[in-house]
Design an enzyme around this catalytic site. Structure first.
Site, PDB file in Angstrom:
ATOM      1  N   GLU A 262       0.678  -1.352  -0.072  1.00 56.10           N
ATOM      2  CA  GLU A 262       0.136  -0.020  -0.146  1.00 56.10           C
ATOM      3  C   GLU A 262       1.118   1.519   0.095  1.00 56.10           C
ATOM      4  O   GLU A 262       2.064   1.178   0.631  1.00 56.10           O
ATOM      5  CB  GLU A 262      -0.709  -0.017   1.121  1.00 56.10           C
TER       6      GLU A 262
ATOM      7  N   CYS B  48       3.050   8.396   1.232  1.00 61.16           N
ATOM      8  CA  CYS B  48       3.821   7.329   2.294  1.00 61.16           C
ATOM      9  C   CYS B  48       4.189   6.175   1.450  1.00 61.16           C
ATOM     10  O   CYS B  48       2.966   5.635   1.223  1.00 61.16           O
ATOM     11  CB  CYS B  48       2.786   7.198   3.570  1.00 61.16           C
TER      12      CYS B  48
ATOM     13  N   CYS C  76       7.038  -7.087   7.075  1.00 64.39           N
ATOM     14  CA  CYS C  76       8.149  -6.700   7.890  1.00 64.39           C
ATOM     15  C   CYS C  76       8.742  -7.890   9.085  1.00 64.39           C
ATOM     16  O   CYS C  76       7.813  -8.517   9.413  1.00 64.39           O
ATOM     17  CB  CYS C  76       7.871  -5.562   8.690  1.00 64.39           C
TER      18      CYS C  76
ATOM     19  N   CYS D  67       7.760  -5.718  15.638  1.00 60.26           N
ATOM     20  CA  CYS D  67       7.296  -4.673  16.646  1.00 60.26           C
ATOM     21  C   CYS D  67       5.972  -5.114  17.056  1.00 60.26           C
ATOM     22  O   CYS D  67       5.015  -5.469  16.344  1.00 60.26           O
ATOM     23  CB  CYS D  67       7.151  -3.131  15.997  1.00 60.26           C
TER      24      CYS D  67
ATOM     25  N   CYS E 251       2.466  -3.316  15.864  1.00 67.30           N
ATOM     26  CA  CYS E 251       2.278  -3.019  14.335  1.00 67.30           C
ATOM     27  C   CYS E 251       1.755  -4.031  13.442  1.00 67.30           C
ATOM     28  O   CYS E 251       2.062  -5.375  13.551  1.00 67.30           O
ATOM     29  CB  CYS E 251       3.646  -2.753  13.877  1.00 67.30           C
TER      30      CYS E 251
ATOM     31  N   CYS F 190      -1.404   5.059   9.967  1.00 73.84           N
ATOM     32  CA  CYS F 190      -0.065   4.441  10.479  1.00 73.84           C
ATOM     33  C   CYS F 190      -0.299   2.981  10.967  1.00 73.84           C
ATOM     34  O   CYS F 190      -1.044   3.035  11.880  1.00 73.84           O
ATOM     35  CB  CYS F 190       0.648   5.091  11.526  1.00 73.84           C
TER      36      CYS F 190
HETATM   37  N1  SAH Z   1       9.496   0.443   9.665  1.00 74.58           N
HETATM   38  C1  SAH Z   1       9.711   1.824   9.809  1.00 74.58           C
HETATM   39  C2  SAH Z   1       8.761   2.434   8.877  1.00 74.58           C
HETATM   40  C3  SAH Z   1       7.349   1.975   8.753  1.00 74.58           C
HETATM   41  S1  SAH Z   1       6.262   2.269  10.327  1.00 74.58           S
HETATM   42  C4  SAH Z   1       9.549   2.120  11.300  1.00 74.58           C
HETATM   43  O1  SAH Z   1       9.276   1.310  12.160  1.00 74.58           O
HETATM   44  O2  SAH Z   1       9.946   3.128  11.659  1.00 74.58           O
HETATM   45  C5  SAH Z   1       5.708   3.990  10.182  1.00 74.58           C
HETATM   46  C6  SAH Z   1       5.574   4.406  11.670  1.00 74.58           C
HETATM   47  O3  SAH Z   1       4.271   3.875  12.199  1.00 74.58           O
HETATM   48  C7  SAH Z   1       6.581   3.722  12.777  1.00 74.58           C
HETATM   49  O4  SAH Z   1       7.080   4.638  13.722  1.00 74.58           O
HETATM   50  C8  SAH Z   1       5.818   2.592  13.298  1.00 74.58           C
HETATM   51  O5  SAH Z   1       6.327   2.404  14.527  1.00 74.58           O
HETATM   52  C9  SAH Z   1       4.165   3.304  13.569  1.00 74.58           C
HETATM   53  N2  SAH Z   1       3.251   2.331  13.725  1.00 74.58           N
HETATM   54  C10 SAH Z   1       3.352   1.074  13.564  1.00 74.58           C
HETATM   55  N3  SAH Z   1       2.147   0.509  13.880  1.00 74.58           N
HETATM   56  C11 SAH Z   1       1.431   1.539  14.638  1.00 74.58           C
HETATM   57  C12 SAH Z   1       0.259   1.319  15.005  1.00 74.58           C
HETATM   58  N4  SAH Z   1      -0.541   0.295  14.897  1.00 74.58           N
HETATM   59  N5  SAH Z   1      -0.116   2.777  15.381  1.00 74.58           N
HETATM   60  C13 SAH Z   1       0.386   3.780  15.367  1.00 74.58           C
HETATM   61  N6  SAH Z   1       1.756   3.788  14.841  1.00 74.58           N
HETATM   62  C14 SAH Z   1       2.113   2.617  14.409  1.00 74.58           C
HETATM   63 FE1  SF4 Z   2       8.314  -3.242  10.862  1.00 71.92          FE
HETATM   64 FE2  SF4 Z   2       6.162  -2.278  11.864  1.00 71.92          FE
HETATM   65 FE3  SF4 Z   2       8.438  -2.399  13.361  1.00 71.92          FE
HETATM   66 FE4  SF4 Z   2       8.303  -0.661  11.642  1.00 71.92          FE
HETATM   67  S1  SF4 Z   2       6.938  -0.699  13.186  1.00 71.92           S
HETATM   68  S2  SF4 Z   2      10.008  -2.148  11.980  1.00 71.92           S
HETATM   69  S3  SF4 Z   2       7.082  -1.886   9.747  1.00 71.92           S
HETATM   70  S4  SF4 Z   2       7.311  -4.169  12.443  1.00 71.92           S
END
Ligand code: SAH
Ligand code: SF4
Length: 369
Positions: free
Chosen positions: A97, A110, A117, A121, A124, A344
């Protein structure tokens, strides 16, 4: 795609220097590379026949051996608030996306960098889906190609997309080479001509690649901090076990010495009861005291079975005030495109995980590096 096409060179995979080299290899002059780049990325052309100022002989040569391989569009959505979302086909049932967020002063795209990934995390949705594969440079820049074509230019003939953030699906620095190639096309005057200050790579903190990026392709940096101490960060950003906070702060300072902007943006997801207490805010102030930074607090975007709750607006306001009183510019990210799941961490795409549910991310990132 025909069998023949599969053997063709995809020019969308090339930066300007690589395209120049490719053309030299087939006996063409360097300025042809600039012309081609402009046709492809500024003109949105994918058919060599449309490139009317290229010699017929060159067009014929390209037709037999090259293609402009744009990922196919699977779906497009528009939100009531102007947010747009595209789902691009990246093969074998997988989709990634791309989201466009219009604001008064800028238009931000974006972009995704991986199918899924591997970093897991815990808050996420992309991380929960596991990892399938890296996107090619063509699949990364193809997202900008599609969005640019769909959005065009403003009535004043300015590009609608002024900013790009690598904050979609995936960890950009885990797909280093392809991301750097795509960044170079974004910045190139013959490509999208974006300012380094308006292109942001967001990372969960891959320190060796941060160090490389500052030398190879310094752009604005966002770091997903999400915690004020190692105990909490180890839990929610497992990569922290390899690259703990103290080392991460030092890496941010090294990056800043070469970055186009004089601050790092720290992203901080607000998870109720996990990282959003007064003591966490105070701890953060101490943690970042030697690192010029801004904070972007992201209210947690829920997804099914996440196990987390979004912090209350009151708690977010209290947290923000503590950072602001310490002199740190802090914003709270507005949730956009709620009605099309474009926020996000909600970018789910379609990921068929072929490996990593079994093959833990530790194996990929901790043991091989
Ligand atoms: N992998 C990279 C970029 C993609 S995520 C990273 O982790 O930085 C972009 C942002 O969205 C990151 O700061 C991530 O931690 C945040 N994010 C992921 N899941 C989320 C959620 N469920 N609610 C709010 N922010 C989230
Ligand atoms: Fe990967 Fe999501 Fe962690 Fe970003 S926030 S590094 S996309 S698992």
């Amino acid at each position: 795609m025909s069998k023949n096409n599969r053997m063709k060179t995809n020019l969308l995979d090339y930066s300007l220097p690589a395209l120049t080299e490719y053309l030299a290899g087939i006996g063409e002059k360097p300025f042809r590379a600039k012309q081609l780049m402009r046709w492809i990325h500024q003109g949105g052309a994918s058919d060599f026949d449309a490139m009317t100022d290229l010699a017929k002989s060159l067009r014929a040569k390209l037709q037999t051996r090259a293609e402009v391989g744009i990922p196919a569009l699977m779906a497009a959505q528009a939100s009531k608030d102007g947010t747009r979302k595209w789902l691009l086909d990246v093969g074998t049932g997988n989709g990634v996306e791309t989201v466009f967020i219009p604001e008064t002063e800028r238009g931000t795209l974006c972009i995704s960098s991986q199918v899924g990934c591997a970093l897991e995390c815990t808050f996420c949705s992309t991380g929960r889906q596991g990892f399938n594969r890296n996107l090619s440079a063509a699949e990364i820049i193809g997202q900008l190609w599609w969005a640019n074509k769909a959005l065009g230019v403003t009535p004043k003939n300015e590009r609608v997309i002024s900013n790009v953030v690598m904050m979609g699906m995936g960890e950009p620095l885990a797909n280093y080479d392809n991301v750097v190639t795509a960044l170079s096309v974004m910045l190139d005057d013959h490509g999208y001509g974006l300012s380094r200050r308006r292109v942001t790579v967001s990372t969960s903190g891959m320190i060796p690649q941060m160090d490389r990026l500052k030398d190879d392709m310094p752009v604005a940096l966002a770091v997903s901090l999400h915690a004020s101490n190692d105990a909490v960060r180890d839990e929610i950003v497992p990569l922290n076990k390899k690259y703990p906070l103290k080392e991460l702060m030092a890496a941010c300072n090294r990056y800043l010495a070469k970055a186009p902007r004089d601050f790092v943006t720290f992203e901080y997801v607000m998870l109720d009861g996990v990282n959003d207490r007064v003591q966490h805010a105070r701890e953060l102030v101490a943690l970042v005291k030697d690192t010029p930074c801004k904070f972007n607090l992201i209210p947690f975007n829920a997804f099914p079975n996440s196990g987390y709750e979004r912090s209350s607006n009151h708690q977010i306001a209290v947290f923000k005030d503590i950072l602001m009183e310490a002199g740190i510019v802090t914003t709270v990210r507005k949730t956009r495109g709620d009605d099309i799941d474009a926020a996000c961490g909600q970018l789910a795409g379609q990921v068929r995980d072929k490996t990593s549910r079994q093959m833990k991310w530790q194996q990929i990132y901790l043991e091989k590096q």
